[in-house]
Design a protein around this motif. Structure first.
Motif, PDB file in Angstrom:
ATOM      1  N   SER A  32      -7.859  14.733   2.070  1.00 13.01           N
ATOM      2  CA  SER A  32      -7.130  13.484   2.457  1.00 13.01           C
ATOM      3  C   SER A  32      -8.284  12.579   2.399  1.00 13.01           C
ATOM      4  N   MET A  89       1.210   4.316  -2.701  1.00 12.51           N
ATOM      5  CA  MET A  89       0.758   5.616  -2.280  1.00 12.51           C
ATOM      6  C   MET A  89       2.027   6.494  -2.854  1.00 12.51           C
ATOM      7  N   TYR A  90       3.188   6.046  -2.809  1.00 15.98           N
ATOM      8  CA  TYR A  90       4.360   6.721  -3.078  1.00 15.98           C
ATOM      9  C   TYR A  90       4.361   7.081  -4.732  1.00 15.98           C
ATOM     10  N   GLN A 124      -8.318   8.590   0.419  1.00 13.94           N
ATOM     11  CA  GLN A 124      -7.999   7.458   1.322  1.00 13.94           C
ATOM     12  C   GLN A 124      -9.253   6.407   1.086  1.00 13.94           C
ATOM     13  N   THR A 164       1.466   7.181  -6.387  1.00 18.81           N
ATOM     14  CA  THR A 164       0.427   8.527  -6.486  1.00 18.81           C
ATOM     15  C   THR A 164       1.156   9.812  -6.296  1.00 18.81           C
ATOM     16  N   LYS A 165       1.765   9.877  -5.099  1.00 20.84           N
ATOM     17  CA  LYS A 165       2.500  11.079  -5.017  1.00 20.84           C
ATOM     18  C   LYS A 165       3.646  11.618  -6.065  1.00 20.84           C
ATOM     19  N   ASP A 169      -7.419   7.094  -7.588  1.00 26.69           N
ATOM     20  CA  ASP A 169      -6.385   7.805  -6.737  1.00 26.69           C
ATOM     21  C   ASP A 169      -5.997   8.865  -7.600  1.00 26.69           C
ATOM     22  N   ALA A 208       1.041  -1.119   0.212  1.00 29.21           N
ATOM     23  CA  ALA A 208      -0.164   0.081  -0.029  1.00 29.21           C
ATOM     24  C   ALA A 208       0.905   1.293   0.143  1.00 29.21           C
ATOM     25  N   ILE A 209       2.013   1.138   0.839  1.00 26.45           N
ATOM     26  CA  ILE A 209       3.125   2.341   0.810  1.00 26.45           C
ATOM     27  C   ILE A 209       3.536   2.495  -0.489  1.00 26.45           C
ATOM     28  N   LYS A 258      -3.800  13.829  -7.497  1.00 26.28           N
ATOM     29  CA  LYS A 258      -4.719  13.203  -6.663  1.00 26.28           C
ATOM     30  C   LYS A 258      -5.628  14.018  -6.099  1.00 26.28           C
TER      31      LYS A 258
END
Length: 202
Positions: A71, A53-54, A75, A56-57, A80, A49-50, A67
């Motif tokens: 927040s 997320m990175y 989530q 996506t960032k 995303d 998941a991390i 995105k």
């Protein structure tokens, strides 16, 4: 990093290989920390998941996809990322979901929405020798447009008095669906026995 990209793979409108290349570099650099590797060995599903997320960032910073700024929405809602300037309600073609997996083909989601999906296939190398100096190697990136019929419901084994995974959807016949969807393949890794292995380790 200029090598390993397949120009024949279809990409979401406005997304290019240069942005994906920068996102790979950003994600590998951000996760190049021993604390993250300890987390991987303790909670591999959390680590995936991390990584997502990175990804996506990174794309939010280097591409024309952004995105959710709230927040809570980021989530709990699909997608995303959305194409910058896209009007609401979003069309599937303007949606981009970021996934990560250590498995070579599977894609899982809590939803079966239509849209674009980018999957960061990664491996963890405590020796930092597969890609010199990197604990985390993104060895393949798949990009695919999925529709509702591509998904199958996988149910749940969770219960009030026991643990278990919540309900998910998985892509039907993922190896077939993703056969020509690898926009990036790291030259130092290949599949062997269904697992990514370093070529220099043979």
């Amino acid at each position: 990093m200029s090598e390993g990209f397949n120009p024949d793979v279809a990409l979401p409108p406005g997304l290019d290989a240069a942005a994906i290349r920068r996102a790979i570099q950003y994600t590998e650099d951000a996760l190049n920390d021993r604390d993250f590797i300890d987390l991987y060995f303790e909670q591999a599903n959390v680590f995936s998941a991390i990584v997502g997320m990175y990804g996506t960032k990174a794309l939010d910073s280097v591409s024309n996809y952004e995105k959710h700024r709230h927040s809570f929405e980021a989530q709990t809602r699909f997608p995303d990322l959305r194409r910058r300037g896209a009007v609401m309600p979003l069309r599937p073609a303007d949606c981009l979901e970021s996934k990560a997996s250590k498995r070579p083909w599977a894609i899982q989601s809590h939803y079966n929405h239509s849209g674009w999906y980018i999957v960061w296939r990664y491996l963890v190398d405590p020796t930092r020798t597969i890609k010199r100096g990197s604990y985390v190697v993104i060895w393949r990136v798949d990009v695919v447009f999925l529709v509702e019929s591509d998904w199958k419901y996988e149910g749940s084994k969770a219960g009030a008095d026991k643990g278990g995974r919540t309900h998910t959807f998985g892509v039907r016949r993922p190896a077939t669906k993703l056969r020509d969807c690898a926009v990036y393949q790291y030259a130092g890794v290949r599949l062997r026995g269904g697992k990514p292995v370093p070529i220099n380790g043979e």
